[in-house]
Write a protein that holds these residues in place. Structure first.
Motif, PDB file in Angstrom:
ATOM      1  N   ARG A  31       0.848  -1.184   0.000  1.00 12.33           N
ATOM      2  CA  ARG A  31       0.000   0.000   0.000  1.00 12.33           C
ATOM      3  C   ARG A  31       0.885   1.235   0.000  1.00 12.33           C
ATOM      4  N   GLU A  32       0.732   2.066  -1.033  1.00 11.49           N
ATOM      5  CA  GLU A  32       1.547   3.262  -1.189  1.00 11.49           C
ATOM      6  C   GLU A  32       0.691   4.508  -0.999  1.00 11.49           C
ATOM      7  N   PRO A  33       1.259   5.575  -0.397  1.00 10.59           N
ATOM      8  CA  PRO A  33       0.462   6.786  -0.166  1.00 10.59           C
ATOM      9  C   PRO A  33       0.253   7.583  -1.446  1.00 10.59           C
ATOM     10  N   ALA A  34      -0.802   8.384  -1.447  1.00  7.21           N
ATOM     11  CA  ALA A  34      -1.006   9.329  -2.536  1.00  7.21           C
ATOM     12  C   ALA A  34       0.108  10.375  -2.498  1.00  7.21           C
ATOM     13  N   GLN A  35       0.470  10.891  -3.666  1.00  8.88           N
ATOM     14  CA  GLN A  35       1.519  11.904  -3.719  1.00  8.88           C
ATOM     15  C   GLN A  35       1.022  13.253  -3.218  1.00  8.88           C
ATOM     16  N   VAL A  36      -0.264  13.499  -3.389  1.00 12.37           N
ATOM     17  CA  VAL A  36      -0.880  14.740  -2.907  1.00 12.37           C
ATOM     18  C   VAL A  36      -1.841  14.385  -1.785  1.00 12.37           C
ATOM     19  N   THR A  37      -1.628  14.963  -0.619  1.00 10.18           N
ATOM     20  CA  THR A  37      -2.509  14.705   0.524  1.00 10.18           C
ATOM     21  C   THR A  37      -3.589  15.773   0.575  1.00 10.18           C
ATOM     22  N   LEU A  38      -4.821  15.374   0.307  1.00  9.62           N
ATOM     23  CA  LEU A  38      -5.940  16.302   0.351  1.00  9.62           C
ATOM     24  C   LEU A  38      -6.433  16.438   1.787  1.00  9.62           C
ATOM     25  N   PRO A  39      -7.122  17.523   2.108  1.00  6.23           N
ATOM     26  CA  PRO A  39      -7.660  17.696   3.457  1.00  6.23           C
ATOM     27  C   PRO A  39      -8.552  16.520   3.848  1.00  6.23           C
ATOM     28  N   THR A  40      -8.557  16.198   5.125  1.00  3.75           N
ATOM     29  CA  THR A  40      -9.307  15.034   5.591  1.00  3.75           C
ATOM     30  C   THR A  40     -10.802  15.172   5.350  1.00  3.75           C
ATOM     31  N   GLU A  41     -11.294  16.402   5.229  1.00  2.15           N
ATOM     32  CA  GLU A  41     -12.742  16.579   5.021  1.00  2.15           C
ATOM     33  C   GLU A  41     -13.163  16.275   3.589  1.00  2.15           C
ATOM     34  N   VAL A  42     -12.217  16.066   2.690  1.00  2.00           N
ATOM     35  CA  VAL A  42     -12.559  15.733   1.302  1.00  2.00           C
ATOM     36  C   VAL A  42     -12.872  14.234   1.235  1.00  2.00           C
ATOM     37  N   LYS A  43     -14.154  13.924   1.217  1.00  2.00           N
ATOM     38  CA  LYS A  43     -14.604  12.535   1.183  1.00  2.00           C
ATOM     39  C   LYS A  43     -15.139  12.141  -0.193  1.00  2.00           C
ATOM     40  N   SER A  44     -15.469  13.118  -1.023  1.00  2.00           N
ATOM     41  CA  SER A  44     -16.003  12.834  -2.354  1.00  2.00           C
ATOM     42  C   SER A  44     -15.440  13.851  -3.337  1.00  2.00           C
ATOM     43  N   VAL A  45     -15.212  13.402  -4.583  1.00  2.00           N
ATOM     44  CA  VAL A  45     -14.629  14.283  -5.588  1.00  2.00           C
ATOM     45  C   VAL A  45     -15.420  14.181  -6.890  1.00  2.00           C
ATOM     46  N   LEU A  46     -15.351  15.252  -7.661  1.00  2.00           N
ATOM     47  CA  LEU A  46     -15.967  15.309  -8.976  1.00  2.00           C
ATOM     48  C   LEU A  46     -14.861  15.498 -10.008  1.00  2.00           C
ATOM     49  N   VAL A  47     -14.808  14.644 -11.018  1.00  2.00           N
ATOM     50  CA  VAL A  47     -13.818  14.747 -12.084  1.00  2.00           C
ATOM     51  C   VAL A  47     -14.459  15.442 -13.276  1.00  2.00           C
ATOM     52  N   ILE A 137     -13.157  19.277  -6.566  1.00  2.00           N
ATOM     53  CA  ILE A 137     -13.201  19.034  -8.003  1.00  2.00           C
ATOM     54  C   ILE A 137     -11.786  18.745  -8.499  1.00  2.00           C
ATOM     55  N   ILE A 138     -11.633  17.648  -9.224  1.00  2.00           N
ATOM     56  CA  ILE A 138     -10.384  17.322  -9.901  1.00  2.00           C
ATOM     57  C   ILE A 138     -10.600  17.620 -11.375  1.00  2.00           C
ATOM     58  N   SER A 139      -9.890  18.611 -11.884  1.00  2.00           N
ATOM     59  CA  SER A 139     -10.180  19.135 -13.215  1.00  2.00           C
ATOM     60  C   SER A 139      -8.986  18.987 -14.154  1.00  2.00           C
ATOM     61  N   LEU A 175     -10.568  23.254  -4.200  1.00  2.00           N
ATOM     62  CA  LEU A 175     -11.044  23.037  -2.839  1.00  2.00           C
ATOM     63  C   LEU A 175     -11.590  24.351  -2.277  1.00  2.00           C
ATOM     64  N   PRO A 176     -12.797  24.362  -1.747  1.00  2.00           N
ATOM     65  CA  PRO A 176     -13.339  25.618  -1.213  1.00  2.00           C
ATOM     66  C   PRO A 176     -12.543  26.172  -0.043  1.00  2.00           C
ATOM     67  N   SER A 177     -11.835  25.309   0.670  1.00  2.00           N
ATOM     68  CA  SER A 177     -11.071  25.753   1.838  1.00  2.00           C
ATOM     69  C   SER A 177      -9.676  26.239   1.458  1.00  2.00           C
ATOM     70  N   MET A 178      -9.311  26.155   0.163  1.00  2.00           N
ATOM     71  CA  MET A 178      -7.957  26.518  -0.263  1.00  2.00           C
ATOM     72  C   MET A 178      -8.000  27.443  -1.476  1.00  2.00           C
ATOM     73  N   GLU A 179      -8.903  28.394  -1.473  1.00  2.00           N
ATOM     74  CA  GLU A 179      -8.983  29.334  -2.586  1.00  2.00           C
ATOM     75  C   GLU A 179      -7.676  30.123  -2.663  1.00  2.00           C
ATOM     76  N   GLY A 180      -7.141  30.203  -3.868  1.00  2.00           N
ATOM     77  CA  GLY A 180      -5.851  30.879  -4.046  1.00  2.00           C
ATOM     78  C   GLY A 180      -4.669  29.969  -3.814  1.00  2.00           C
ATOM     79  N   LYS A 181      -4.920  28.731  -3.334  1.00  2.00           N
ATOM     80  CA  LYS A 181      -3.851  27.760  -3.112  1.00  2.00           C
ATOM     81  C   LYS A 181      -4.231  26.439  -3.768  1.00  2.00           C
ATOM     82  N   ILE A 182      -4.510  26.511  -5.040  1.00  2.00           N
ATOM     83  CA  ILE A 182      -5.015  25.351  -5.761  1.00  2.00           C
ATOM     84  C   ILE A 182      -3.860  24.401  -6.091  1.00  2.00           C
ATOM     85  N   PRO A 183      -3.917  23.147  -5.611  1.00  2.00           N
ATOM     86  CA  PRO A 183      -2.878  22.183  -5.970  1.00  2.00           C
ATOM     87  C   PRO A 183      -2.869  21.930  -7.480  1.00  2.00           C
ATOM     88  N   VAL A 184      -1.690  22.015  -8.091  1.00  2.00           N
ATOM     89  CA  VAL A 184      -1.548  21.818  -9.533  1.00  2.00           C
ATOM     90  C   VAL A 184      -0.589  20.660  -9.781  1.00  2.00           C
TER      91      VAL A 184
END
Length: 349
Positions: A31-47, A137-139, A175-184
């Motif tokens: 089991r390998e970790p994700a390279q990007v750690t999203l906030p724990t409150e992110v339980k569902s995503v939209l692609v 949202i993963i875009s 992420l609504p909690s990270m406006e202006g700090k969007i992971p790219v």
């Protein structure tokens, strides 16, 4: 497919076979970790698909038989972004890390400015999240493809060719909690094919070069698989090995190992290690014990024994020996897994 977890390590399949006398190999999944750690409150995503389709006349070349120069040709990238985003949503869902992975069917971009990235506005982000009841949202915000084909020779009416495909993509996580700090996440890679340009099921059908349209779709799915590992903990296939000897304790340890009884295997290998005086034999036992602790997900103990095994192999083998190199590779892998275990534990709470 459901994973059967044993102390943090999944045995998807265990394949034991002899490479040479005294060594048994096996295949495991870690089991390998994700390279990007999203906030724990992110339980569902939209692609979503937020790119403009690449124009047919951009990025494609072919060097035909007897020609010194490549010709630029038109190739349709129709549906390639859809292949990318649909595959990404499917792969993320199969990892079962998020409670829900949803796919937005309609492309967000309606303009024709292919070269311009247009990030999703906060207003659109909130509308999409509310409409789909997702947390983030993963875009796919950029997708550029290139294909270069070279025809080598012609045989029985078919061209034998080589094809190289390249892909560049940019994915943002909104992420609504990270406006202006969007992971790219930027991704660039390539794939190569070689074979006959034949698609009628006749001769040489087992060695076929895809069309440039099909190559772009394969590139998109390939990139989606790589991006899945960026955003979700995932399973990786790895090879492991342990040493066998004629000693009764080493043989007993092997029997326990084959039956996934790692506590008992460690006990037998430790008994052999304690009583053995030959440093090479001690090194092999120490490696086995390290492997046993890895199977039990005790990475601290695994690392301690792996380091000891390296030291003993250094004392008992010649410079450049296979045992030294193999032992060092295993020690480095255990160290890597030990260092990433905290990150993984945070992600899978």
């Amino acid at each position: 497919m459901k994973h059967l977890v044993f102390s943090g390590i999944l045995f998807f399949s265990i394949l034991f076979f002899s490479n040479c006398a005294g060594i048994q190999y096996m295949s495991i999944e870690t089991r390998e970790p994700a390279q990007v750690t999203l906030p724990t409150e992110v339980k569902s995503v939209l692609v979503v698909n937020n790119v403009v389709q690449q124009p047919d006349e951009i990025g494609h070349n072919i060097k035909r038989l007897g020609k010194k120069q490549s010709d630029r040709i038109k190739v349709s990238a129709d549906s390639v972004a859809i292949f990318y985003t649909e595959a990404l949503s499917q792969f993320l869902g199969e990892e079962e890390y998020f409670n829900a992975v949803k796919y937005y069917q309609k492309p967000l971009r309606s303009d024709n400015d292919f070269w311009q990235e247009v990030p999703i506005t906060p207003e659109t982000m909130h509308e999409l999240r509310n409409a789909t009841t997702t947390d983030a949202i993963i875009s796919l915000d950029k997708l550029i493809l290139q294909t270069d084909r070279t025809d080598f020779f012609r045989q029985e009416g078919y061209n034998y060719a080589g094809l190289t495909g390249r892909i560049q993509s940019v994915i943002r996580v909104y992420l609504p909690s990270m406006e202006g700090k969007i992971p790219v996440v930027q991704f660039t890679d390539s794939m190569k094919w070689e074979g006959y340009d034949i698609h009628d099921g006749r001769a040489y059908a087992d060695l076929i070069v895809p069309s440039q349209e099909e190559a772009m779709k394969q590139l998109a799915v390939f990139a989606a698989e790589k991006m899945t590992k960026v955003f979700s903990p995932h399973w990786e296939n790895q090879d492991r090995w342990y040493y066998t000897q004629m000693s009764s304790r080493m043989r007993e340890g092997e029997v326990f190992a084959k039956n996934n009884q790692w506590f008992n295997a460690i006990e037998k290998w430790n008994e052999f290690y304690t009583k053995e005086k030959n440093k090479l034999n001690q090194a092999k036992a120490a490696h086995n014990i390290a492997l046993g602790y890895e199977m039990l997900d005790d990475m601290d103990s695994a690392y301690k024994w792996a380091v000891l095994a390296v030291d003993l192999f250094l004392q008992s083998t010649t410079s450049g020996s296979l045992e030294r190199r193999r032992s060092l590779l295993f020690k480095n892998e255990i160290e890597r897994r030990r260092n990433t275990s905290n990150k993984l534990n945070m992600q899978i709470k």
